[in-house]
Design an enzyme around this catalytic site. Sequence first.
Site, PDB file in Angstrom:
ATOM      1  N   HIS A 141      40.476  50.067  43.102  1.00 52.56           N
ATOM      2  CA  HIS A 141      39.889  51.052  41.604  1.00 52.56           C
ATOM      3  C   HIS A 141      40.062  50.930  40.736  1.00 52.56           C
ATOM      4  O   HIS A 141      39.560  51.724  39.748  1.00 52.56           O
ATOM      5  CB  HIS A 141      39.195  52.751  42.500  1.00 52.56           C
ATOM      6  CG  HIS A 141      40.553  53.486  42.953  1.00 52.56           C
ATOM      7  ND1 HIS A 141      41.892  53.679  43.102  1.00 52.56           N
ATOM      8  CD2 HIS A 141      41.204  54.201  40.963  1.00 52.56           C
ATOM      9  CE1 HIS A 141      42.460  54.708  42.634  1.00 52.56           C
ATOM     10  NE2 HIS A 141      41.765  53.798  41.849  1.00 52.56           N
ATOM     11  N   ASP A 171      42.158  49.873  49.641  1.00 53.76           N
ATOM     12  CA  ASP A 171      42.049  49.959  48.088  1.00 53.76           C
ATOM     13  C   ASP A 171      43.034  49.570  47.474  1.00 53.76           C
ATOM     14  O   ASP A 171      44.044  50.165  46.452  1.00 53.76           O
ATOM     15  CB  ASP A 171      41.636  52.268  47.673  1.00 53.76           C
ATOM     16  CG  ASP A 171      41.686  52.072  46.514  1.00 53.76           C
ATOM     17  OD1 ASP A 171      40.836  51.394  45.357  1.00 53.76           O
ATOM     18  OD2 ASP A 171      41.763  52.918  46.207  1.00 53.76           O
ATOM     19  N   SER A 247      47.125  55.908  39.142  1.00 54.03           N
ATOM     20  CA  SER A 247      46.625  54.366  40.271  1.00 54.03           C
ATOM     21  C   SER A 247      47.305  53.154  40.159  1.00 54.03           C
ATOM     22  O   SER A 247      47.211  52.775  39.008  1.00 54.03           O
ATOM     23  CB  SER A 247      45.248  54.483  40.269  1.00 54.03           C
ATOM     24  OG  SER A 247      44.168  56.311  40.644  1.00 54.03           O
TER      25      SER A 247
END
Length: 499
Positions: A141, A171, A247
């Site tokens: 992402h 992911d 992230s």
Amino acid sequence: MKKITKKIAVAACTAALSFGIFNLSCKVNKGSANVAFAETSPANIIPQDSLAVTQAMQNTFRSISSGVLPAVVEVDVVEKKKVKVYNPFRDFFKNSPFFSMPEDDDDDGKDEFREQEQSGLGSGVIVRKTGKTFYVLTNNHVAGNAYKIKIKLNDEREFDGKLVGADPRMDVALVSFESDDKAITVAKLGDSDSMQQGDIVLALGSPLGYFASVTQGIVSATGRSGGQIGSISDFIQTDAAINQGNSGGPLVNIYGEVIGINTWIASSSGGSVGLGFSIPINNIKTSIDQFISNGKIAYGWVGVSLMEITDEYKKELGIDAKTPGALAAQLFLESPAVKSGMLPGDYIIELNGHGVKNVDQLVREIGSIPAGKTAEITVLRGKEKKALKIKIDERDEKLSSDNTKLWPGFIASPLNEENRKKLNIENSKVKGIIVAGLTEKTPGAALRLQNGDIICAVNDKKVENVEEFYRALELEGKKEIWFDVYSDGHTISTGRYKF
């Protein structure tokens, strides 16, 4: 006059002081973060023995930070996204009684879209070096949809990045950049399976754009599931502060080893509330090799639709309620599972000799087995234990989403007293299973079954509970299957599904 001058001087000093504080606020305030000021107070005197322990811990954190931070990068990306273009004049003239729009073959009245660049940033960690190529692990992402990628090192040097591969199910993404500098640090990967609740961890990255930040906490839990991103990872939960921008950054242990990739947070405000989640690095290690060699992750597939079941449902299957595992609720026709002899209703308890705890674990482990390899899956069929040899296929999204091959196309739900009341079935002689979760385009849908129907016989053989129903679905020696269905006081036979 002197009093007036003095008042002016005081006012000027006050104004200058105020302006100085305002300036400080502007310099400290970055992005959307709010600023709070701390008051100073005299330092407390700490006993030397206590201080020695604290200093030792501080030195440990310093060593971890200085050792790992050079391998942590900021990943700056640019994506192209379609944005709806609104034309207010078209709607105005279209609805106006006084004006009319000229005929335009291109104007079909539909919404128009245009591509627009959107910038974003995340974090990453350098995990491998081959020649002049360095590989950065991050989230899908963060970089999966980027068409421009910049990698910013800890020393603020920048390099053009290239997407090597990305996978939305887990992911994760791998990005590469080129450099002649042999001194660039490559992080060491640890063993995430060894992590336990209470273990000390550090989260590194660029939260809210604050480059090369370090936060510290503990492992709050392991084996967590959830989140809106990805579908097959369990997660390490930590209270180390993780925010937007973290992230893709690493979660590291006290040995400076990467044991997770920070992925998502649970928060009602959008900021850290001590609920951060990381993908265990052991789930990702083989993915790095697959990205480099194939540009993608090749998942293993056996053709089973798995389901978590309650203790009551286990009893309906004739299984001890305390037995962990996963139910093979439905199978894809002509899949490796069917070819091995697996049946809908089989309860999977072991994979290659070790126990199955839940569905998520089984999906991950089957997915990590290379296509062409043979796995041994142990199932309970009632109280009978069976060992099945299954040759793993590579997951094909088109095949795995083909509902026409999903047998039987629904879940068999117990006809217990609670469900009898819900369906208003007062006749105690009616026995069987309830059709639930019927999926479109499946064999069950083709036979015109509906949710809430009660199947009381398979191929004219009566079934009184879930276990008997699943045993009656055995395909060996059968060319067709049909059901007797009770509904609204009537029993009818369905058409025949031919194999």
